[in-house]
Design an enzyme around this catalytic site. Sequence first.
Site, PDB file in Angstrom:
ATOM      1  N   ASP A 178      -6.354  -1.681  -5.852  1.00 55.43           N
ATOM      2  CA  ASP A 178      -7.414  -0.692  -6.067  1.00 55.43           C
ATOM      3  C   ASP A 178      -8.804  -1.129  -5.617  1.00 55.43           C
ATOM      4  O   ASP A 178      -9.755  -0.358  -5.713  1.00 55.43           O
ATOM      5  CB  ASP A 178      -7.445  -0.295  -7.559  1.00 55.43           C
ATOM      6  CG  ASP A 178      -7.624  -1.506  -8.483  1.00 55.43           C
ATOM      7  OD1 ASP A 178      -8.222  -2.524  -8.073  1.00 55.43           O
ATOM      8  OD2 ASP A 178      -7.142  -1.423  -9.634  1.00 55.43           O
ATOM      9  N   HIS A 229      -0.566  -7.833  -3.074  1.00 53.07           N
ATOM     10  CA  HIS A 229       0.179  -6.606  -2.760  1.00 53.07           C
ATOM     11  C   HIS A 229      -0.623  -5.657  -1.874  1.00 53.07           C
ATOM     12  O   HIS A 229      -0.326  -4.465  -1.804  1.00 53.07           O
ATOM     13  CB  HIS A 229       0.615  -5.893  -4.050  1.00 53.07           C
ATOM     14  CG  HIS A 229       1.601  -6.700  -4.844  1.00 53.07           C
ATOM     15  ND1 HIS A 229       1.858  -6.491  -6.178  1.00 53.07           N
ATOM     16  CD2 HIS A 229       2.407  -7.729  -4.481  1.00 53.07           C
ATOM     17  CE1 HIS A 229       2.767  -7.360  -6.606  1.00 53.07           C
ATOM     18  NE2 HIS A 229       3.103  -8.126  -5.592  1.00 53.07           N
TER      19      HIS A 229
END
Length: 280
Positions: free
Chosen positions: A129, A144
């Site tokens: 994010d 990730h």
Amino acid sequence: MDDPASPGQGRDGELAATIDRAVEILARAQYAVVLTGAGVSKESGIPTFRGEGGLWTVNGEPPMNGFQLFLEDTAGWWRQRLERRRAEEGDPASFARAVDEARPNAAHEALAELERLGVVKHVITQNVDDLHRRAGQHAITEIHGNRHWMRCLDCGARWPASEFPVDENRLPPRCARPGCAGVVKDDTVMFGEPIPDEALARCDAESRLADCFLIVGTSAVVMPAAGFPLLAWQRGAALVEINPEPTPLTGYAEVSCRGAAGAILPELVSAVRTRRSAGA
Ligand code: NAD
């Protein structure tokens, strides 16, 4: 609330004692490394996957072969992805909207402060994010990937998604580097997709240097991420966990602070700052 029968020894008393212990460990750390997961962004309005109220806890787990499905039909995958994204943009309750609208919270800010204080040397995040960076953290490995970037599967080149328009009539998108033309996908690592070697090497190196490992808001069941604190622990590092729920790493931790990262981390950082400035 403290247990009235034993003031200071109830749940709040226990939490305060664990925070004190965590402060002690962090204040003397020479090289603290942090592993974060979805829980650190929950107070920014982004739901977790596992844990109480998590998307998967409520709806069940998705298929774990996403990358294989992508490789089998890259153009078809992209077509669906563009359709899904349009639907998500119009749905105020979607995960995508939650991520797009999220702002760093007190936990992200406290971790960035620990970096400025020279305590935290590196953050390994499983989150996609971008909130650690936006809170001012500099030394980060996004194991990730990052939802706001795109990546070529052949040469590894990356671009901000906003600078890589996808032509619906020419799917899948291809690498813009001269002589490459590899298939481009979201930078986010899919289930079944190998993590880029560079990211893994950096996490390994940082974990070997750590004398303290702070584990925040991860269910610690996704490998290889959950293995980095263990690598550090095997080399003598002290593990400190912040999570409302126990995890498979709890048994290795010197201390586990049971609560929300956005409440615990600012308190912890303020105490570490005071200790450090007092030279204690
Ligand atoms: P997870 O969803 O498996 O587990 C979340 C953990 O956070 C749980 O252990 C839960 O108890 C804890 N938690 C909940 N609220 C918390 C709070 N306020 N403070 C601290 N901890 C809290 O998350 P994971 O371990 O990161 O693994 C899921 C995978 O999905 C990861 O790859 C993750 O990056 C990805 N994911 C990312 C986002 C994001 O980028 N924000 C969100 C959801 C999932």
